[in-house]
Scaffold this active site. Structure first.
Site, mmCIF file in Angstrom:
data_model
loop_
_atom_site.group_PDB
_atom_site.id
_atom_site.type_symbol
_atom_site.label_atom_id
_atom_site.label_comp_id
_atom_site.label_asym_id
_atom_site.label_seq_id
_atom_site.Cartn_x
_atom_site.Cartn_y
_atom_site.Cartn_z
ATOM 1 N N GLU A 78 -29.290 -11.927 15.733
ATOM 2 C CA GLU A 78 -29.105 -11.284 17.028
ATOM 3 C C GLU A 78 -30.380 -11.127 17.849
ATOM 4 O OE1 GLU A 78 -26.227 -10.630 18.354
ATOM 5 O OE2 GLU A 78 -25.118 -11.260 16.561
ATOM 6 N N SER A 344 26.526 3.887 -15.171
ATOM 7 C CA SER A 344 26.720 4.889 -16.233
ATOM 8 C C SER A 344 25.549 5.845 -16.392
ATOM 9 C CB SER A 344 26.908 4.182 -17.573
ATOM 10 O OG SER A 344 28.071 3.405 -17.542
#
Ligand code: ZN
Length: 750
Positions: A78, A344
């Site tokens: 940068e 069940s």
């Protein structure tokens, strides 16, 4: 006049220069508040980071906590003159300004790190004036902060895409590691992104980011920030990008946790510590996938698993579907919360209530079509094997999961009682009235969730104590304050420890379920496990729920769209998966036995009558009883059996009585005594049926008004024949007024 203007013009740069000395507003520089909410597993592993609308992930770090590679790579990428300029790179700025004036547009790339930071602090549309203001503020910033401080601000604030702000958030998002541990290659990779987080999105433009990473490495070499060998190694390093799905761990569970925290409260939180064990979760996710693959071709597309810690009620694992990201099969549906018919799996609670109401595990229940005549309404269940098994013990009825005894028992105790008890142990999904479900409730006609089932089974594992499950261990506020939640909420008693123990003992009884499921079924374990399977009507859902003393596991397989499966029972369906999970949970442990509470006795019984065995009983079994309920009288079924002579009229095909009645002999039967046999061996067995509407029931037998004896189930007694005419009657002894059978008249001839 001209002089004055000249003076002002001459003074202007000086004044501007002086304004540069104005301190930069410090309030702008405080760390950005954390706007994301992190969900952690019980060991601190990040499960998900929830982003709010106003921001993204951000975790502020000090400069010395960041890998030095990243700082160098950022400077190379940068602003290579960062440590030399005073906030503005005059030459490159003038060049950019000229280009801007010539083309009438803003050309980027000339900004220093300081200028980019200012732009981040004062976002504004980009034009020449904004750019000049940026430069002015950048100069001021350089007067206020040191280079180190500016760099720290920069790497904590800059966007790395995908709503990750700052290097720490980016490092954890893309590479799943803290920024302190970034390698040179990884540092250069991340440093490549801020130039254009949208175009250089690693998930969409990996090659683009990779290319820029190589450029940055080249620049670093050029600037002497790294050595040639380092550069070559970094170029060759493979990058392991964390897949986007990996940031979405335990997705159904996280959704469930978030649904429990009101959105207003969520805004005040920075982290939620959950009960999930992510290591376990990963393994169970794989077991589920493998288990479903093994069932391929049987029409099963999906499945779900939940694991509870019995002691605390904490959810340790929750897998809602085979694959959350599989849209074709509704992967986002949470199968742990979805409502379906439980088959069940509610029977144990029916029998628990039966034990409360006077039955014992040895009580005999008739599994026959006759029993169905006693069932109110036109409800006609069938057994799974489509057969009848005659008089069976409660233990066998539950372990083998026969339907008719369950319905008969529920009729005896009343479906309302079961409904209310199910509600009290957390079946909130049963929203209709008890009458809506009726007797079918015990066979699973109500829709419930897997979580509700696991919650209810954990009551049995906890020896009858109901405890709501927990998903959250602690809440961390945005100000850092941590609110641990109390470990244990008050548990409520739902069943007595003795009843919970007897039901557990039956559900863990491998021998008792053998007639129905075979001996080598997946519910056999090297340590004690109580389990129950269930299959809903038309094979749409298949369940196995069970527990060891430590863990409760619920497994469901089926299809979210309700497509039926082919030939799948609990044993062949999710039974093996249930077994794998139980074995995984107890890996390396011997497994402990279910502790027997006080007030339980073990007593020998005759399996045919449920009574104390006598010397003629062919077999004897051990049964567990609540102290005081063990049978006192001897078996009346097995006695030295004579050759009974009878000449009775045959009445085949006659329906059995629906009410309490004598079934043998029949009215009008004629018996003839054998002249050869000894008189005392010439006897018949009087039999009656008694619908299980009011246990405990005993029957008194009367012949010509004289009491000849009293029996419990199975309601039969020998009576010695003698010549004459006789009227036989039976009266039932129960809580209410005595019930009398219709009299039966017989004649005995010599
Ligand atoms: Zn017997």
């Amino acid at each position: 006049m001209k002089k004055r203007l000249l003076l002002v013009l001459l003074a202007l740069p000086g004044v501007i220069s002086l304004t540069i000395l104005l301190p930069f507003p410090k309030s702008r520089l405080s760390p950005g508040h954390v706007v994301s909410l992190r969900l952690l597993d019980r060991n601190g592993t990040l499960l998900r980071e929830v982003l709010s609308d106003e921001g993204g992930r951000c975790r502020w770090v000090q400069l010395d906590e960041v890998s030095p590679h990243l700082l160098r790579a950022t400077i190379a990428a940068e602003d290579k003159l960062f440590f030399l300029h005073r906030g503005v790179n005059t030459i490159s700025m003038l060049r950019a300004l000229l280009q801007n004036l010539r083309r009438g547009e803003v050309v980027s790339g000339a900004s220093t790190i300081t200028q980019q930071l200012v732009r981040n602090l004062y976002p504004a549309p980009r034009n020449v004036w904004v750019k000049l203001r940026e430069s002015w503020l950048a100069l001021r910033l350089e007067c206020t902060l040191s280079k180190q401080e500016i760099l720290a601000q920069y790497i904590n604030r800059i966007s790395y895409g995908n709503q990750a702000y700052g290097i720490e958030a980016a490092s954890r998002l893309y590479l799943d590691k803290p920024s302190s541990q970034l390698s040179l290659a990884e540092a250069a990779f991340l440093a490549a992104i801020p130039r254009s987080p949208t175009l250089l999105n690693p998930y969409r433009a990996f090659r683009g980011v990779k290319k820029r990473q190589l450029d940055i490495l080249g620049k670093m070499l050029e600037l002497g920030l790294i050595a040639g060998a380092e550069h070559d190694r970094a170029r060759a390093e493979d990058l392991c990008l964390l897949p986007a799905t990996e940031r979405f761990r335990a997705p159904h569970f996280c959704d469930f946790v978030l649904s429990q925290v009101p959105s207003e409260e969520r805004k005040t939180l920075s982290a939620i510590g959950t009960t999930l064990d992510y290591g376990l979760q990963r393994k169970i996710e794989i077991l589920l996938k493998n288990g479903l693959s093994a069932m391929e071709g049987r029409g099963i597309e999906n499945g779900a698993v939940v694991v509870l810690d019995n002691r605390s009620g904490e959810i340790l694992s929750l897998v809602g579907s085979r694959d959350f990201f599989d849209e074709a099969h509704d992967g986002q549906v949470n199968g742990v919360l979805a409502l379906r018919q439980p088959g069940s799996t509610l029977k144990p609670f029916t029998y628990g209530l039966a034990l409360e109401n006077g039955l014992t595990a040895a009580s005999l229940i008739e599994d026959s079509p006759d029993q169905l005549r006693n069932v109110e309404g036109n409800y006609r269940p069938q057994n799974y094997d489509r057969r009848y098994h005659g008089l069976i013990s409660l233990r066998t009825a539950l372990a083998c999961s026969y339907n008719i005894p369950a319905v008969a028992v529920l009729q005896a105790i009343g479906p309302d009682l079961l409904y209310r008890r199910l509600q009290s142990i957390g079946f909130e999904s049963l929203r209709e009235t008890p009458g809506y479900y009726g007797l079918g409730l015990t066979l699973g006609n109500g829709e419930v969730s897997l979580l509700e089932l696991a919650r209810a089974y954990s009551v049995l594992a906890r020896r009858g104590l109901y405890l709501r499950e927990r998903t959250i261990m602690s809440l961390v506020r945005k100000d850092g304050q941590e609110d641990p939640l109390p470990i244990r909420e008050a548990a409520e008693r739902a069943f007595s420890p003795q009843i919970a123990y007897i039901i557990t003992n039956i559900l863990a009884d491998r021998d008792a379920r053998t007639p129905s499921f075979g001996y080598h079924n997946p519910l056999s374990f090297p340590f004690p496990v109580a389990a129950k399977t269930g299959t809903s009507k038309d094979f749409r859902d298949n369940w196995t729920v069970g527990y060891s003393p430590r863990y409760t596991v619920g497994v469901w397989v089926g299809n979210f769209d309700g497509e039926p499966m082919h030939n799948v029972s609990g044993i062949t369906g999710c039974g093996p998966l249930f077994k794998d999970i139980m074995l995984l949970l107890h890996k390396g442990e011997a497994g402990t036995d279910f502790t027997e509470p006080k007030g339980i006795v073990t007593s020998a019984v005759c399996p045919r009558s449920g009574l104390r065995p006598n010397e003629f009983c062919p077999g004897v079994v051990k049964e567990v009883f609540i102290e005081g309920t063990e049978p006192r009288e001897e078996c009346t079924h097995h006695q030295k059996n004579p050759a009974v002579l009878l000449v009775a009229e045959k009445r085949n095909g006659e329906p059995a009585p629906a009410r309490f009645a004598i079934t043998f002999p029949r009215d009008g039967d004629i018996f003839k005594l054998d002249p050869v046999l000894r008189k005392e061996h010439q006897r018949i067995k009087l039999r009656a049926v008694f619908p299980v509407t009011k246990y405990p029931a005993r029957i008194k037998w009367w012949v010509n008004g004289d009491k000849v004896g009293e029996t419990g189930p199975p309601f039969s007694i020998f009576w010695n024949l003698r010549p004459g005419s006789f009227t036989i009657k039976a009266t039932a002894v129960s809580d209410g007024p005595p019930v009398e059978s219709r009299p039966v008249k017989v004649v005995v001839l010599t």
